[in-house]
Design a protein around this motif. Structure first.
Motif, PDB file in Angstrom:
ATOM      1  N   ASP A 163      14.494  -4.434  -7.129  1.00  0.00           N
ATOM      2  CA  ASP A 163      15.257  -3.070  -6.825  1.00  0.00           C
ATOM      3  C   ASP A 163      14.475  -2.767  -5.339  1.00  0.00           C
ATOM      4  OD1 ASP A 163      16.584  -2.936  -8.791  1.00  0.00           O
ATOM      5  OD2 ASP A 163      14.990  -2.035  -9.951  1.00  0.00           O
ATOM      6  N   MET A 164      13.258  -3.130  -5.053  1.00  0.00           N
ATOM      7  CA  MET A 164      12.707  -2.802  -3.855  1.00  0.00           C
ATOM      8  C   MET A 164      13.500  -3.607  -2.601  1.00  0.00           C
ATOM      9  SD  MET A 164      10.092  -1.265  -2.993  1.00  0.00           S
ATOM     10  CE  MET A 164       9.049  -0.833  -1.446  1.00  0.00           C
ATOM     11  N   LEU A 165      13.971  -4.706  -2.803  1.00  0.00           N
ATOM     12  CA  LEU A 165      14.583  -5.659  -1.893  1.00  0.00           C
ATOM     13  C   LEU A 165      16.163  -4.944  -1.517  1.00  0.00           C
ATOM     14  CD1 LEU A 165      15.253  -8.415  -0.424  1.00  0.00           C
ATOM     15  CD2 LEU A 165      16.410  -9.065  -2.468  1.00  0.00           C
ATOM     16  N   GLU A 166      16.681  -4.654  -2.383  1.00  0.00           N
ATOM     17  CA  GLU A 166      18.130  -4.071  -2.347  1.00  0.00           C
ATOM     18  C   GLU A 166      18.353  -2.575  -2.360  1.00  0.00           C
ATOM     19  OE1 GLU A 166      21.269  -6.323  -3.761  1.00  0.00           O
ATOM     20  OE2 GLU A 166      19.944  -7.751  -4.852  1.00  0.00           O
ATOM     21  N   ASN A 167      17.699  -1.921  -3.128  1.00  0.00           N
ATOM     22  CA  ASN A 167      17.840  -0.579  -3.536  1.00  0.00           C
ATOM     23  C   ASN A 167      17.133   0.459  -2.629  1.00  0.00           C
ATOM     24  OD1 ASN A 167      19.938  -1.174  -5.142  1.00  0.00           O
ATOM     25  ND2 ASN A 167      18.605  -1.169  -6.796  1.00  0.00           N
ATOM     26  N   VAL A 168      15.683  -0.028  -2.277  1.00  0.00           N
ATOM     27  CA  VAL A 168      14.765   0.814  -1.612  1.00  0.00           C
ATOM     28  C   VAL A 168      14.769   0.428   0.164  1.00  0.00           C
ATOM     29  CG1 VAL A 168      12.506   1.769  -1.223  1.00  0.00           C
ATOM     30  CG2 VAL A 168      13.294   1.370  -3.557  1.00  0.00           C
ATOM     31  N   LEU A 169      14.623  -0.789   0.063  1.00  0.00           N
ATOM     32  CA  LEU A 169      14.287  -1.462   1.673  1.00  0.00           C
ATOM     33  C   LEU A 169      15.676  -1.601   2.250  1.00  0.00           C
ATOM     34  CD1 LEU A 169      11.362  -3.890   1.518  1.00  0.00           C
ATOM     35  CD2 LEU A 169      11.290  -1.348   2.327  1.00  0.00           C
ATOM     36  N   LYS A 170      16.675  -1.995   1.299  1.00  0.00           N
ATOM     37  CA  LYS A 170      18.052  -2.252   1.538  1.00  0.00           C
ATOM     38  C   LYS A 170      18.118  -3.383   2.664  1.00  0.00           C
ATOM     39  CE  LYS A 170      19.656   2.471   0.892  1.00  0.00           C
ATOM     40  NZ  LYS A 170      19.938   2.289  -0.444  1.00  0.00           N
ATOM     41  N   LEU A 171      17.404  -4.402   2.386  1.00  0.00           N
ATOM     42  CA  LEU A 171      17.184  -5.619   3.279  1.00  0.00           C
ATOM     43  C   LEU A 171      17.594  -6.891   2.777  1.00  0.00           C
ATOM     44  CD1 LEU A 171      13.841  -4.921   4.991  1.00  0.00           C
ATOM     45  CD2 LEU A 171      16.144  -4.471   6.127  1.00  0.00           C
ATOM     46  N   GLY A 172      18.343  -6.815   1.567  1.00  0.00           N
ATOM     47  CA  GLY A 172      18.776  -8.115   0.733  1.00  0.00           C
ATOM     48  C   GLY A 172      20.094  -7.455   0.124  1.00  0.00           C
ATOM     49  N   ASP A 190      17.147  -8.701   8.767  1.00  0.00           N
ATOM     50  CA  ASP A 190      16.153  -7.922   9.523  1.00  0.00           C
ATOM     51  C   ASP A 190      14.629  -8.303   9.144  1.00  0.00           C
ATOM     52  OD1 ASP A 190      18.359  -6.442  10.759  1.00  0.00           O
ATOM     53  OD2 ASP A 190      18.340  -5.019   9.091  1.00  0.00           O
ATOM     54  N   ASP A 191      13.847  -7.198   8.847  1.00  0.00           N
ATOM     55  CA  ASP A 191      12.433  -7.384   8.815  1.00  0.00           C
ATOM     56  C   ASP A 191      12.139  -8.527   7.717  1.00  0.00           C
ATOM     57  OD1 ASP A 191      12.454  -5.133  10.159  1.00  0.00           O
ATOM     58  OD2 ASP A 191      11.593  -3.868   8.827  1.00  0.00           O
ATOM     59  N   LEU A 192      12.818  -8.594   6.647  1.00  0.00           N
ATOM     60  CA  LEU A 192      12.522  -9.713   5.680  1.00  0.00           C
ATOM     61  C   LEU A 192      12.611 -11.185   6.368  1.00  0.00           C
ATOM     62  CD1 LEU A 192      13.385  -8.468   2.181  1.00  0.00           C
ATOM     63  CD2 LEU A 192      11.230  -8.208   3.372  1.00  0.00           C
ATOM     64  N   ASN A 420       3.043  -5.991  -4.161  1.00  0.00           N
ATOM     65  CA  ASN A 420       1.492  -5.823  -4.107  1.00  0.00           C
ATOM     66  C   ASN A 420       1.015  -4.769  -2.950  1.00  0.00           C
ATOM     67  OD1 ASN A 420      -0.438  -7.315  -5.892  1.00  0.00           O
ATOM     68  ND2 ASN A 420       1.196  -8.780  -5.530  1.00  0.00           N
ATOM     69  N   PHE A 421       2.134  -4.739  -1.910  1.00  0.00           N
ATOM     70  CA  PHE A 421       1.896  -4.058  -0.708  1.00  0.00           C
ATOM     71  C   PHE A 421       2.576  -2.668  -0.543  1.00  0.00           C
ATOM     72  CE2 PHE A 421      -0.087  -8.154   0.160  1.00  0.00           C
ATOM     73  CZ  PHE A 421      -1.240  -7.875   0.512  1.00  0.00           C
ATOM     74  N   GLN A 422       3.440  -2.422  -1.648  1.00  0.00           N
ATOM     75  CA  GLN A 422       4.286  -1.383  -1.280  1.00  0.00           C
ATOM     76  C   GLN A 422       3.610  -0.109  -1.645  1.00  0.00           C
ATOM     77  OE1 GLN A 422       6.952  -0.023  -5.053  1.00  0.00           O
ATOM     78  NE2 GLN A 422       7.008  -2.140  -5.207  1.00  0.00           N
ATOM     79  N   ASN A 423       4.163   1.111  -1.008  1.00  0.00           N
ATOM     80  CA  ASN A 423       3.520   2.326  -0.952  1.00  0.00           C
ATOM     81  C   ASN A 423       4.726   3.364  -1.754  1.00  0.00           C
ATOM     82  OD1 ASN A 423       1.154   1.826   0.719  1.00  0.00           O
ATOM     83  ND2 ASN A 423       2.591   1.665   2.382  1.00  0.00           N
ATOM     84  N   GLU A 424       3.926   4.478  -2.136  1.00  0.00           N
ATOM     85  CA  GLU A 424       4.754   5.379  -3.011  1.00  0.00           C
ATOM     86  C   GLU A 424       5.950   5.925  -2.227  1.00  0.00           C
ATOM     87  OE1 GLU A 424       3.725   9.107  -5.878  1.00  0.00           O
ATOM     88  OE2 GLU A 424       2.242   8.547  -4.791  1.00  0.00           O
ATOM     89  N   ASP A 425       5.953   6.166  -0.720  1.00  0.00           N
ATOM     90  CA  ASP A 425       6.816   6.353  -0.022  1.00  0.00           C
ATOM     91  C   ASP A 425       7.919   5.193   0.105  1.00  0.00           C
ATOM     92  OD1 ASP A 425       5.908   4.901   1.805  1.00  0.00           O
ATOM     93  OD2 ASP A 425       5.408   6.135   3.488  1.00  0.00           O
ATOM     94  N   GLY A 426       7.891   4.229  -0.229  1.00  0.00           N
ATOM     95  CA  GLY A 426       9.008   3.172  -0.056  1.00  0.00           C
ATOM     96  C   GLY A 426       8.716   2.168   0.960  1.00  0.00           C
ATOM     97  N   ILE A 449       7.232  -2.270   6.693  1.00  0.00           N
ATOM     98  CA  ILE A 449       8.566  -2.690   6.765  1.00  0.00           C
ATOM     99  C   ILE A 449       9.113  -1.162   5.882  1.00  0.00           C
ATOM    100  CG2 ILE A 449      10.705  -3.653   5.400  1.00  0.00           C
ATOM    101  CD1 ILE A 449       8.653  -6.135   5.023  1.00  0.00           C
ATOM    102  N   TYR A 450      10.034  -0.551   6.684  1.00  0.00           N
ATOM    103  CA  TYR A 450      10.578   0.547   6.245  1.00  0.00           C
ATOM    104  C   TYR A 450      11.827   0.607   5.636  1.00  0.00           C
ATOM    105  CZ  TYR A 450       7.033   2.606   9.266  1.00  0.00           C
ATOM    106  OH  TYR A 450       5.793   2.822   9.729  1.00  0.00           O
ATOM    107  N   PRO A 451      12.242   1.398   4.603  1.00  0.00           N
ATOM    108  CA  PRO A 451      13.750   1.525   4.339  1.00  0.00           C
ATOM    109  C   PRO A 451      14.714   1.800   5.502  1.00  0.00           C
ATOM    110  CG  PRO A 451      12.338   2.883   2.989  1.00  0.00           C
ATOM    111  CD  PRO A 451      11.602   2.423   3.949  1.00  0.00           C
ATOM    112  N   ARG A 452      15.865   1.169   5.462  1.00  0.00           N
ATOM    113  CA  ARG A 452      16.631   1.257   6.583  1.00  0.00           C
ATOM    114  C   ARG A 452      17.904   1.841   6.196  1.00  0.00           C
ATOM    115  NH1 ARG A 452      16.365  -2.569  11.084  1.00  0.00           N
ATOM    116  NH2 ARG A 452      14.197  -3.624  11.152  1.00  0.00           N
TER     117      ARG A 452
END
Length: 455
Positions: A163-172, A190-192, A420-426, A449-452
């Motif tokens: 979910d982090m990959l596709e829905n939060v960061l939108k990088l996959g 991009d970043d990934l 392991n390195f995600q923060n509460e703000d995404g 890495i920021y959500p895009r």
């Protein structure tokens, strides 16, 4: 043929049978190999006796009178016919015996835990500070096997890597990849993508600084080679076969690295030979059923940096520890908390005498997941590939030992970073050790890495 299985069926077949029992395997083939080898040695004695008799007769013939010579020549011909028939029988029995030996798995090291599956794997070390969601604390403690570790309790629910990959960061995008290629494929953006390359460069830099020779290997191997490197029956659900060609896509750089000295002798003084290979890895994952269908943990293609060593037999256990230490150094540099697991007998592949796995803590899943496999294959691969060392000083030959370990598998390591390195703000913090590999690229992330936003 100084190979451990052959030595065992002659000198200590009970050890081979015990090893097969530990793997929960049928022992009848081992007993058949013992019988064939006894028969082979018996016929070999006959052959050697017949050869001696034939040579004796041949040496007598020139000294005989003409009337005696004809009878001796006839006797030599009959003896030669018997000898050739026995030599043919000897070769056939040798081939039957060796075919069975090639089908048998490696002999298990005495310190491998005995058990039928991965539930018997034994954690032997924990490293790092573990991030644990408050509601997962008890589940986390169950997996520590009584070990005392440092951990941080957090009160916000982590997002899983998929979910982090596709829905939060939108990088996959695995949905589109599934449409155009099938399940377990992915698009990264991009970043990934930069992060993937940074991980590879970091692992290569670490290994080459230790004197490992960098290798870009073939991405395909011929059938006879892949059969020699791996137990294809075990890997049949993992390996891609190229239609209409005698070629297989590699599942790891280990396989072409192991084949670098295929059917060659290596001078004793050249050992150890230490290699680090970089390649894509192609895996069918046909036997994985519904495991890890989401995200990029278990996929059909990924990038991998692999450690590999050819060594003398007496040195291989020392180098097994070295490979594991290298992998630990890489993950400690990344700051990813992990445990080391001694793999149980029933969970060992046929090639390995002993294997360690490095399993990263995945806090969103509250599980440890495999990142690295580190194996000592002793002479199992070398026997099949006919790779020997030559000790000219002592007029000796023997099969080398081969060892392998993951350094970094890119997509799996990215999943561990995302959790392991995600923060509460995404956002996701980039491990500091990777940042220098990202600096030359203006498009790459520096610290986070920021959500895009979708364009």
């Amino acid at each position: 043929m100084s190979w451990s299985l052959l030595e065992l069926i002659r000198n200590n077949p009970d050890e081979l049978i015990d090893s097969l029992k530990k793997r929960n395997m049928d022992t009848s083939l081992a007993l058949k190999a013992v019988e064939l080898d006894k028969k082979w040695r018996s016929i070999l004695q006959e052959v050697e006796k017949l050869r001696h008799q034939h040579n004796e007769i041949n040496s007598q013939i020139p000294k005989l009178k003409p009337e005696e010579r004809k009878a001796k020549i006839e006797e030599a011909k009959k003896l030669l016919q018997i000898l050739e028939a026995k030599e043919k029988e000897l070769k056939e029995i040798e081939e039957q015996r060796d075919e069975i030996l090639r089908s048998l798995p490696n002999i298990i090291s005495p310190d491998v835990p005995v058990g039928p599956d991965d539930t018997y794997n034994v954690p032997i070390k924990f490293w790092g500070k573990f991030k644990v969601y408050e509601k997962d604390l008890e589940e986390f403690k169950k997996q520590l096997n009584g070990a005392q570790v440092e951990y941080e309790i957090i009160n916000w629910k982590l997002v899983g890597h998929a979910d982090m990959l596709e829905n939060v960061l939108k990088l996959g995008n695995t949905e589109k990849a599934s449409q155009v290629a099938g399940s377990r494929f992915y698009y990264l953006f991009d970043d990934l993508v930069w992060l993937d390359f940074a991980l590879l460069l970091y692992a290569i830099d670490t290994m080459t600084s230790k004197g490992y020779r960098l290798v870009l290997p073939p991405y395909m191997l011929r059938g006879e080679v892949i059969h020699a490197v791996i137990d294809l029956d075990t890997f049949k659900d993992a390996i891609y076969k190229i239609e209409n060609d005698d070629l297989y896509l590699i599942a790891t750089a280990e396989h072409p690295l192991a084949a670098l000295y295929y059917k060659e002798d290596i001078e004793k003084e050249e050992l150890p030979i230490k290699l680090v290979g970089i390649s894509p890895a192609f895996r069918r994952e046909a036997g994985a059923a519904n495991k890890d269908l989401k995200g990029i943990f278990r996929v059909h293609q990924f990038h991998k940096v692999e450690q590999f060593i050819f060594s003398l037999p007496e040195d291989s256990w020392k180098y097994h520890q070295e490979l594991l230490s290298n992998a630990e150094e890489i993950f400690q540099g990344l700051g990813i908390p992990y445990r080391i697991v001694n793999i149980a007998s029933g969970d060992l592949g046929a090639c390995a005498a002993k294997k360690y796995d490095l399993e990263a803590w995945m806090p969103a899943q509250a599980k440890f997941r495999e990142m690295v496999s580190c194996s000592n294959c002793t002479d199992w691969q070398a026997f099949r590939m006919k790779i020997r060392y030559v000790d000219r000083k002592n007029n000796k030959k023997g099969y080398v030992h081969t060892l392998n370990s993951t350094a970094v598998a890119s997509t799996r390591t990215i999943t561990a970073i995302l959790e392991n390195f995600q923060n509460e703000d995404g956002t996701v913090e980039i491990p500091k050790v990777l940042r220098k590999y990202l600096e030359p690229f203006k498009a790459a992330p520096k610290d986070y890495i920021y959500p895009r936003k979708k364009k």
